[in-house]
Motif scaffolding. Structure first.
Motif, PDB file in Angstrom:
ATOM      1  N   TYR A  56      -2.396  -3.671   5.993  1.00 30.38           N
ATOM      2  CA  TYR A  56      -3.294  -2.587   5.620  1.00 30.38           C
ATOM      3  C   TYR A  56      -3.026  -1.286   6.379  1.00 30.38           C
ATOM      4  O   TYR A  56      -3.544  -0.240   5.997  1.00 30.38           O
ATOM      5  CB  TYR A  56      -4.739  -3.008   5.868  1.00 30.38           C
ATOM      6  CG  TYR A  56      -5.327  -3.931   4.822  1.00 30.38           C
ATOM      7  CD1 TYR A  56      -4.635  -4.262   3.657  1.00 30.38           C
ATOM      8  CD2 TYR A  56      -6.601  -4.460   5.001  1.00 30.38           C
ATOM      9  CE1 TYR A  56      -5.187  -5.098   2.712  1.00 30.38           C
ATOM     10  CE2 TYR A  56      -7.169  -5.306   4.048  1.00 30.38           C
ATOM     11  CZ  TYR A  56      -6.457  -5.623   2.913  1.00 30.38           C
ATOM     12  OH  TYR A  56      -7.014  -6.447   1.968  1.00 30.38           O
ATOM     13  N   TYR A  72      -7.335  -7.511   8.643  1.00 28.59           N
ATOM     14  CA  TYR A  72      -7.713  -6.280   7.942  1.00 28.59           C
ATOM     15  C   TYR A  72      -7.680  -5.136   8.963  1.00 28.59           C
ATOM     16  O   TYR A  72      -8.701  -4.551   9.298  1.00 28.59           O
ATOM     17  CB  TYR A  72      -9.121  -6.383   7.353  1.00 28.59           C
ATOM     18  CG  TYR A  72      -9.339  -7.428   6.294  1.00 28.59           C
ATOM     19  CD1 TYR A  72      -8.273  -7.993   5.592  1.00 28.59           C
ATOM     20  CD2 TYR A  72     -10.624  -7.849   5.978  1.00 28.59           C
ATOM     21  CE1 TYR A  72      -8.488  -8.952   4.614  1.00 28.59           C
ATOM     22  CE2 TYR A  72     -10.853  -8.810   4.998  1.00 28.59           C
ATOM     23  CZ  TYR A  72      -9.782  -9.363   4.325  1.00 28.59           C
ATOM     24  OH  TYR A  72     -10.009 -10.306   3.356  1.00 28.59           O
ATOM     25  N   ASP A 116       0.870  -1.174   0.000  1.00 29.25           N
ATOM     26  CA  ASP A 116       0.000   0.000   0.000  1.00 29.25           C
ATOM     27  C   ASP A 116       0.909   1.226   0.000  1.00 29.25           C
ATOM     28  O   ASP A 116       1.696   1.439   0.922  1.00 29.25           O
ATOM     29  CB  ASP A 116      -0.885  -0.024   1.245  1.00 29.25           C
ATOM     30  CG  ASP A 116      -1.935   1.081   1.270  1.00 29.25           C
ATOM     31  OD1 ASP A 116      -1.725   2.134   0.634  1.00 29.25           O
ATOM     32  OD2 ASP A 116      -2.964   0.905   1.951  1.00 29.25           O
ATOM     33  N   HIS A 160       2.025  -6.578   2.857  1.00 35.90           N
ATOM     34  CA  HIS A 160       0.641  -6.247   2.538  1.00 35.90           C
ATOM     35  C   HIS A 160      -0.154  -5.705   3.721  1.00 35.90           C
ATOM     36  O   HIS A 160      -1.377  -5.586   3.613  1.00 35.90           O
ATOM     37  CB  HIS A 160      -0.082  -7.475   1.982  1.00 35.90           C
ATOM     38  CG  HIS A 160       0.168  -7.705   0.529  1.00 35.90           C
ATOM     39  ND1 HIS A 160      -0.717  -7.322  -0.450  1.00 35.90           N
ATOM     40  CD2 HIS A 160       1.219  -8.279  -0.119  1.00 35.90           C
ATOM     41  CE1 HIS A 160      -0.242  -7.659  -1.630  1.00 35.90           C
ATOM     42  NE2 HIS A 160       0.931  -8.231  -1.465  1.00 35.90           N
ATOM     43  N   ASP A 215      -7.505  -1.767  11.116  1.00 39.17           N
ATOM     44  CA  ASP A 215      -8.078  -0.440  10.867  1.00 39.17           C
ATOM     45  C   ASP A 215      -7.784   0.415  12.089  1.00 39.17           C
ATOM     46  O   ASP A 215      -8.402   0.243  13.142  1.00 39.17           O
ATOM     47  CB  ASP A 215      -9.585  -0.583  10.631  1.00 39.17           C
ATOM     48  CG  ASP A 215     -10.305   0.737  10.515  1.00 39.17           C
ATOM     49  OD1 ASP A 215      -9.638   1.779  10.327  1.00 39.17           O
ATOM     50  OD2 ASP A 215     -11.550   0.744  10.612  1.00 39.17           O
ATOM     51  N   LYS A 271      -7.450   2.112   1.577  1.00 34.90           N
ATOM     52  CA  LYS A 271      -7.911   2.060   2.960  1.00 34.90           C
ATOM     53  C   LYS A 271      -8.996   0.991   3.051  1.00 34.90           C
ATOM     54  O   LYS A 271      -9.813   0.844   2.139  1.00 34.90           O
ATOM     55  CB  LYS A 271      -8.467   3.421   3.396  1.00 34.90           C
ATOM     56  CG  LYS A 271      -9.116   3.421   4.780  1.00 34.90           C
ATOM     57  CD  LYS A 271      -8.156   3.081   5.910  1.00 34.90           C
ATOM     58  CE  LYS A 271      -8.872   3.070   7.256  1.00 34.90           C
ATOM     59  NZ  LYS A 271      -7.974   2.664   8.365  1.00 34.90           N
ATOM     60  N   TYR A 272      -9.007   0.257   4.178  1.00 32.57           N
ATOM     61  CA  TYR A 272      -9.875  -0.894   4.340  1.00 32.57           C
ATOM     62  C   TYR A 272     -10.512  -0.913   5.729  1.00 32.57           C
ATOM     63  O   TYR A 272      -9.922  -0.449   6.702  1.00 32.57           O
ATOM     64  CB  TYR A 272      -9.071  -2.192   4.164  1.00 32.57           C
ATOM     65  CG  TYR A 272      -8.181  -2.204   2.946  1.00 32.57           C
ATOM     66  CD1 TYR A 272      -8.592  -2.800   1.766  1.00 32.57           C
ATOM     67  CD2 TYR A 272      -6.915  -1.609   2.978  1.00 32.57           C
ATOM     68  CE1 TYR A 272      -7.770  -2.814   0.637  1.00 32.57           C
ATOM     69  CE2 TYR A 272      -6.092  -1.613   1.859  1.00 32.57           C
ATOM     70  CZ  TYR A 272      -6.524  -2.221   0.698  1.00 32.57           C
ATOM     71  OH  TYR A 272      -5.711  -2.225  -0.405  1.00 32.57           O
ATOM     72  N   GLN A 332     -13.531  -1.164   1.009  1.00 36.28           N
ATOM     73  CA  GLN A 332     -12.291  -0.849   0.311  1.00 36.28           C
ATOM     74  C   GLN A 332     -12.441   0.444  -0.492  1.00 36.28           C
ATOM     75  O   GLN A 332     -13.476   0.668  -1.121  1.00 36.28           O
ATOM     76  CB  GLN A 332     -11.927  -1.974  -0.670  1.00 36.28           C
ATOM     77  CG  GLN A 332     -11.906  -3.357  -0.058  1.00 36.28           C
ATOM     78  CD  GLN A 332     -11.758  -4.454  -1.087  1.00 36.28           C
ATOM     79  OE1 GLN A 332     -10.918  -4.362  -1.977  1.00 36.28           O
ATOM     80  NE2 GLN A 332     -12.556  -5.497  -0.971  1.00 36.28           N
TER      81      GLN A 332
END
Length: 530
Positions: free
Chosen positions: A66, A476, A22, A64, A478, A346-347, A416
């Motif tokens: 996020y 994932y 990213d 990878h 955040d 962004k996820y 996403q």
């Protein structure tokens, strides 16, 4: 230009070492990169790196993540596990192994070609096993075979002994001689990402046989044919669809932003053992006809005009095709394995135990039709909510058997949004590019908050007496859910791990306190000591 390293065991730093997959994430102050090739080098280099840089050492396998857990301003050294990328069968151990630096595609192809085995892992080919597996690991075979952590028999991990200030290699399993090691093995099955040590290798006494055949099809609908009522009916029908479909099947509903022009669904069906190719094809063709009838009664089908985006599965059946694509399993892996472009993203995530409530459906429809101020509609054509089928074998494991507690969900959601610009590495959040980034971040944050407004803005099961939502997925991550710096990391970690976080007798906080009392393995959402 490379930077000369004065540290023995490390190599010079080059620009690509500073950049995550990213493009939002960059490590400007990186001084050293360690690339161990075996266990002895790993222990020695981790010992040296932590002795020199302390908590400013980070670990990567596929890059990878996020969030900026590896690539940020504080990172001064990286343990890059790409040099440990073996996969195979160890006759002495009588077990299969996957090293942490191996990527999904290599794992799949090596196990399939060498032993006709597979793992129920993800379909982004360049994701590294190190973080993917220990975070749970799920993919298109998970309804049939569960999570990857459900198959683990042992893990080789390097921990930090705070008493002796030294790195130590352990092989931990459910049958380890000490309860402490058994607890660490439990934690590494779902919560090991940068929390307890550096994972070098995963062991599997048994692995599933690879399917012989697979079939893939795509259903597409034009947004011009969808109104709020038909959208609600589509989501209701999809929830019913995933609840009754065979465990050999896995579907991805891609609820794209209206600017994409179309939304759609991709489904992969694999053959059960002993089924002939003709019987498999006939059965999938029958189910495809039923699916077209089910969803076509709500919204007219339209030939796909472009590949459906999002992670996973950037590449699907041929654009324009409304037929089933019948393949070997290897061909299906090749078709469905895609990591997408290197861009900014962004996820957010959520689990659902049952169908979407009406207020969530209304919020989803609303935000998929909103273009943020400052962006053109075309800037949103990669933004989407992807709804994966879930359950099956995943839900036959107890919530406290591994660190992954979500064992009743029928759908797994990934919000996403993506963007791209001409920013050089590390400059994507600076003017003038910050305006674009802020617009995308604001859109996905407000979207998520409104969908879960009834539970305080997150999919918090503690605030949901109906039992509909079940938290979020640690793989994932955040940071908007909470961080150490913000003083609210507990909020995030409770969403990821529910009672496994700190409430159950065996819990992640206790394991962290035992194995990393100096909090060496630390990031914005790492497990705290208390």
């Amino acid at each position: 230009m490379s930077t000369t390293s004065a540290n023995p065991g490390s190599r010079p730093v080059v620009l690509s070492d500073r950049q995550g997959f990213d493009r939002r994430w960059f490590a400007p102050n990186l001084e050293a990169v360690y690339v161990p090739r075996n266990d002895a080098e790993a222990v020695a280099q981790i010992d040296e790196a932590i002795g020199r840089y302390g908590r400013d050492v980070k670990i990567t396998s596929g890059r990878h993540c996020y969030e900026d857990f590896v690539y940020n301003d504080t990172t001064r050294a990286v343990i890059d596990l790409s040099g440990m990328n073996g996969v195979g069968w160890d006759g002495g151990q009588a077990a299969y192994f996957v090293e942490a630096g191996c990527e999904n595609w290599t794992v799949y192809r090596t196990l399939l070609n060498g032993w006709n085995k597979t793992v129920p892992a993800g379909s982004c080919y360049s994701v590294g096993a190190g973080g993917h597996i220990t975070g749970g690991g799920y993919g298109l075979l998970s309804r049939l075979h569960g999570l990857v952590v459900d198959h683990l028999s042992a893990v080789d991990v390097v921990t930090w002994n705070a008493s002796s200030n030294s790195a130590e290699l352990h092989r931990v399993s459910a049958s380890s001689p000490s309860q402490d090691e058994q607890d660490l093995f439990w934690a590494l099955r779902g919560a090991g990402c940068g929390n307890f040590g550096v994972i070098l290798r995963y062991w599997f006494d048994e692995l599933p046989e690879a399917p012989e055949f697979a079939s893939i099809y795509t259903l597409s609908w034009d947004w011009a044919s969808v109104d709020q009522g038909s959208f609600a009916d589509l989501l209701a029908s999809y929830a019913e669809f995933v609840s009754i479909m065979p465990e050999t099947d896995f579907s991805l509903l891609k609820l794209t932003h209206v600017s994409a022009g179309q939304l759609g669904m991709v489904l992969q069906a694999v053959s059960p053992p002993g089924v002939t190719v003709s019987d498999h094809r006939a059965e999938v063709e029958h189910r495809h006809t039923q699916a077209r009838k089910r969803f076509g009664a709500i919204v007219p089908h339209a030939p796909s005009r472009h590949a459906l985006g999002g992670h996973p599965g950037w590449t699907t059946t041929a654009v324009g095709s409304e037929n089933v694509q019948h393949t070997t399993y290897l061909e299906a892996l090749q078709t469905m394995n895609g990591s997408g472009h290197n861009q900014f993203g962004k996820y957010k995530s959520a689990y659902l135990n049952r169908a979407f409530p009406a207020d969530q459906v209304a919020a989803i429809y609303k935000w998929l039709n909103i273009t943020p101020v400052g962006l053109a509609a075309a800037d949103m054509n990669q933004s989407l909510l992807q709804v994966d089928s879930y359950g099956g074998a995943v839900n036959r494991i107890a919530p406290d058997a591994t660190a992954v507690p979500q064992r009743s969900a029928i759908m797994k959601l990934q919000y996403q949004t993506y963007w791209l610009n001409a920013a050089r590495p590390g400059e994507g959040s600076r003017p003038p590019y910050d305006v674009q980034a802020d617009a995308h971040l604001r859109w996905i944050t407000d979207f998520y908050r409104e969908v879960y407004a009834g539970y305080g803005g997150t999919p918090d099961p503690a605030r949901d007496p109906s039992g509909t939502v079940a938290g979020a997925y640690f793989n994932y991550p955040d940071t908007a859910l909470g961080t150490h710096a913000g003083g609210d990391v507990d909020r995030a970690l409770r969403l990821y791990f529910l009672r496994n976080y700190r409430d159950n007798p065996r819990n992640l906080v206790a394991v962290k306190r035992r194995w990393d009392p100096a909090d060496v393995f630390h990031h914005a959402q790492s497990i705290p000591l208390r």
